[in-house]
Scaffold this motif. Structure first.
Motif, PDB file in Angstrom:
ATOM      1  N   LEU A 173      25.680 -68.308  29.227  1.00 15.91           N
ATOM      2  CA  LEU A 173      24.809 -67.332  28.699  1.00 15.91           C
ATOM      3  C   LEU A 173      25.344 -66.590  27.620  1.00 15.91           C
ATOM      4  CD1 LEU A 173      23.227 -66.427  32.307  1.00 15.91           C
ATOM      5  CD2 LEU A 173      21.791 -67.126  30.444  1.00 15.91           C
ATOM      6  N   ARG A 174      26.397 -66.102  28.063  1.00 15.51           N
ATOM      7  CA  ARG A 174      27.196 -65.229  26.650  1.00 15.51           C
ATOM      8  C   ARG A 174      27.185 -66.070  25.296  1.00 15.51           C
ATOM      9  NH1 ARG A 174      31.934 -63.685  31.103  1.00 15.51           N
ATOM     10  NH2 ARG A 174      31.068 -61.747  31.865  1.00 15.51           N
ATOM     11  N   PRO A 229      28.270 -60.201  25.678  1.00 18.67           N
ATOM     12  CA  PRO A 229      29.083 -60.314  27.019  1.00 18.67           C
ATOM     13  C   PRO A 229      28.190 -60.253  28.310  1.00 18.67           C
ATOM     14  CG  PRO A 229      30.051 -58.733  25.634  1.00 18.67           C
ATOM     15  CD  PRO A 229      28.854 -58.812  25.173  1.00 18.67           C
ATOM     16  N   LEU A 230      26.930 -59.562  28.146  1.00 18.82           N
ATOM     17  CA  LEU A 230      25.982 -59.440  29.346  1.00 18.82           C
ATOM     18  C   LEU A 230      26.492 -58.963  30.531  1.00 18.82           C
ATOM     19  CD1 LEU A 230      24.153 -63.273  28.935  1.00 18.82           C
ATOM     20  CD2 LEU A 230      23.491 -61.014  27.902  1.00 18.82           C
ATOM     21  N   PHE A 231      27.461 -59.488  31.072  1.00 16.86           N
ATOM     22  CA  PHE A 231      27.865 -58.645  32.499  1.00 16.86           C
ATOM     23  C   PHE A 231      29.413 -58.566  32.285  1.00 16.86           C
ATOM     24  CE2 PHE A 231      24.085 -61.306  33.456  1.00 16.86           C
ATOM     25  CZ  PHE A 231      23.213 -60.375  33.753  1.00 16.86           C
ATOM     26  N   LYS A 275      33.076 -56.801  33.783  1.00 18.49           N
ATOM     27  CA  LYS A 275      33.697 -56.394  35.237  1.00 18.49           C
ATOM     28  C   LYS A 275      34.044 -55.141  35.002  1.00 18.49           C
ATOM     29  CE  LYS A 275      36.936 -58.214  38.530  1.00 18.49           C
ATOM     30  NZ  LYS A 275      37.903 -59.204  38.789  1.00 18.49           N
ATOM     31  N   THR A 276      33.611 -54.263  35.897  1.00 17.72           N
ATOM     32  CA  THR A 276      34.123 -52.788  36.166  1.00 17.72           C
ATOM     33  C   THR A 276      34.523 -52.545  37.433  1.00 17.72           C
ATOM     34  OG1 THR A 276      32.067 -52.017  36.615  1.00 17.72           O
ATOM     35  CG2 THR A 276      32.614 -52.417  34.414  1.00 17.72           C
ATOM     36  N   ALA A 277      35.162 -51.480  37.678  1.00 18.91           N
ATOM     37  CA  ALA A 277      35.530 -51.035  39.225  1.00 18.91           C
ATOM     38  C   ALA A 277      34.081 -51.091  39.872  1.00 18.91           C
ATOM     39  CB  ALA A 277      36.087 -49.813  39.134  1.00 18.91           C
ATOM     40  N   ALA A 278      33.205 -50.797  39.343  1.00 17.13           N
ATOM     41  CA  ALA A 278      31.897 -50.873  40.348  1.00 17.13           C
ATOM     42  C   ALA A 278      31.252 -52.263  40.414  1.00 17.13           C
ATOM     43  CB  ALA A 278      30.570 -49.738  39.658  1.00 17.13           C
ATOM     44  N   GLY A 279      31.681 -53.346  39.832  1.00 19.48           N
ATOM     45  CA  GLY A 279      31.358 -54.699  39.718  1.00 19.48           C
ATOM     46  C   GLY A 279      30.868 -55.168  38.463  1.00 19.48           C
ATOM     47  N   ARG A 294      22.389 -55.171  26.161  1.00 19.83           N
ATOM     48  CA  ARG A 294      21.278 -56.646  25.911  1.00 19.83           C
ATOM     49  C   ARG A 294      20.830 -57.251  27.153  1.00 19.83           C
ATOM     50  NH1 ARG A 294      18.167 -59.665  23.001  1.00 19.83           N
ATOM     51  NH2 ARG A 294      19.029 -61.711  22.268  1.00 19.83           N
ATOM     52  N   ALA A 295      21.746 -57.110  28.107  1.00 17.89           N
ATOM     53  CA  ALA A 295      21.367 -57.590  29.430  1.00 17.89           C
ATOM     54  C   ALA A 295      20.399 -56.734  30.251  1.00 17.89           C
ATOM     55  CB  ALA A 295      22.659 -57.830  30.616  1.00 17.89           C
TER      56      ALA A 295
END
Length: 302
Positions: free
Chosen positions: A44-45, A51-53, A55-59, A65-66
């Motif tokens: 998808l990327r 990058p679309l999704f 990763k962060t501390a919150a998930g 764009r996403a």
């Protein structure tokens, strides 16, 4: 981006990620393994060059764009699930459909009364049209969808591209008027050959009885030749002619006229009556319903 480069499965993966914000949970929601979902996110990327999704501390959080894609993709996925994937249903109680069946006049009399009685109860807004045609034309009608079924003895339709279902076996008997002066309860071959006969030869159809008689060297004295079976009833009632006909027709004539059934003085050929449909309509819901009805009403009942 060209639409032909888009794998619809990727849109399903995108919708799951947008909702779950977790590769693990998204994979579980659509029945994929975690590595397969990770691979889908990677594709998808590349497809959207984003990058679309992330990763962060919150998930896993969506990029702008996403976020912009989430609602349009959700609508596409829901439309596919609701409008494209389910097989079309057929509800005879509410349907307004014209069905067409290819069948000769003899089968019209045999099949139609019971089918129409069932239509009146189960499919009140559906209509039925019968078509009489040669087997070659019948094949074209079934393949084009001009007719749903063909019913009868139609050996030319036993070929690739067509399905068939046996309904019943039919043999031949003789019919005479009730008070025929020369024919009693039994009919000898001598009296059969001496009698005058009415013979039905439907145009473009297999004359199985004629072939069987020729093989036995039996030659009848034919007084009248007809092209329609149902012309026989008034002719036999009002004359001393004999007709050799399929048993189901003989039963109808005996019920509705001054007609007697007499067994022929030879072993009768046996005809297998089938219903036929084209493979294009094997999964068609309306076709499935109609042939199921015919099978229910007539299987094993000559």
């Amino acid at each position: 981006m060209d639409i032909k480069d888009v794998d619809l499965n990727l849109l399903v993966a995108f919708a799951a990620m947008a909702e779950q914000r977790s590769v693990t949970r998204a994979a579980e929601s659509v029945g994929l393994s975690q590595p397969a979902m990770s691979a889908a996110v990677g594709r998808l990327r590349l497809l959207f060059d984003d990058p679309l999704f992330v990763k962060t501390a919150a998930g896993m959080q969506p990029t702008p764009r996403a976020v912009a894609l989430s609602e349009p993709v959700r609508r596409v996925v829901e439309a596919i699930k609701a409008d494209i994937l389910p097989a079309s249903a057929f509800d005879p109680a509410t349907a307004k459909k014209r069905f067409a069946i290819v069948t000769p006049d003899i089968a019209e009399v045999h099949f139609l009364p019971r089918i129409l009685a069932h239509f009146a109860e189960a499919a009140p807004s559906c209509t039925l049209q019968t078509l009489s045609m040669s087997r070659h034309a019948a094949a074209d009608a079934l393949s084009s969808g001009a007719a749903e079924l063909a019913i009868g003895y139609l050996p030319d339709l036993q070929k690739a591209g067509f399905f068939l279902q046996k309904l019943f076996r039919n043999d031949y008997v003789c019919i005479v008027r009730t008070h025929h002066p020369q024919v009693g309860e039994r009919l000898t071959l001598k009296s059969y050959l001496a009698a005058s006969h009415a013979v039905v030869s439907p145009d473009g159809r297999e004359h199985l009885l004629e072939q069987a008689l020729q093989k036995r060297g039996v030659e009848r004295r034919v007084t009248v030749g007809l092209s329609h079976f149902m012309s026989l009833l008034p002719i036999i009632e009002s004359s001393d002619l004999i007709a050799t006909v399929p048993r189901d027709l003989a039963n109808i004539c005996a019920r509705h006229g001054e007609i007697r059934i007499v067994e022929p003085p030879f072993k009768s050929p046996v005809v297998e009556v089938h219903q036929f449909w084209h493979r294009r309509f094997q999964k068609d819901a309306a076709n499935v319903w109609l042939r199921g009805l015919v099978q229910q009403l007539f299987h094993g009942q000559a």
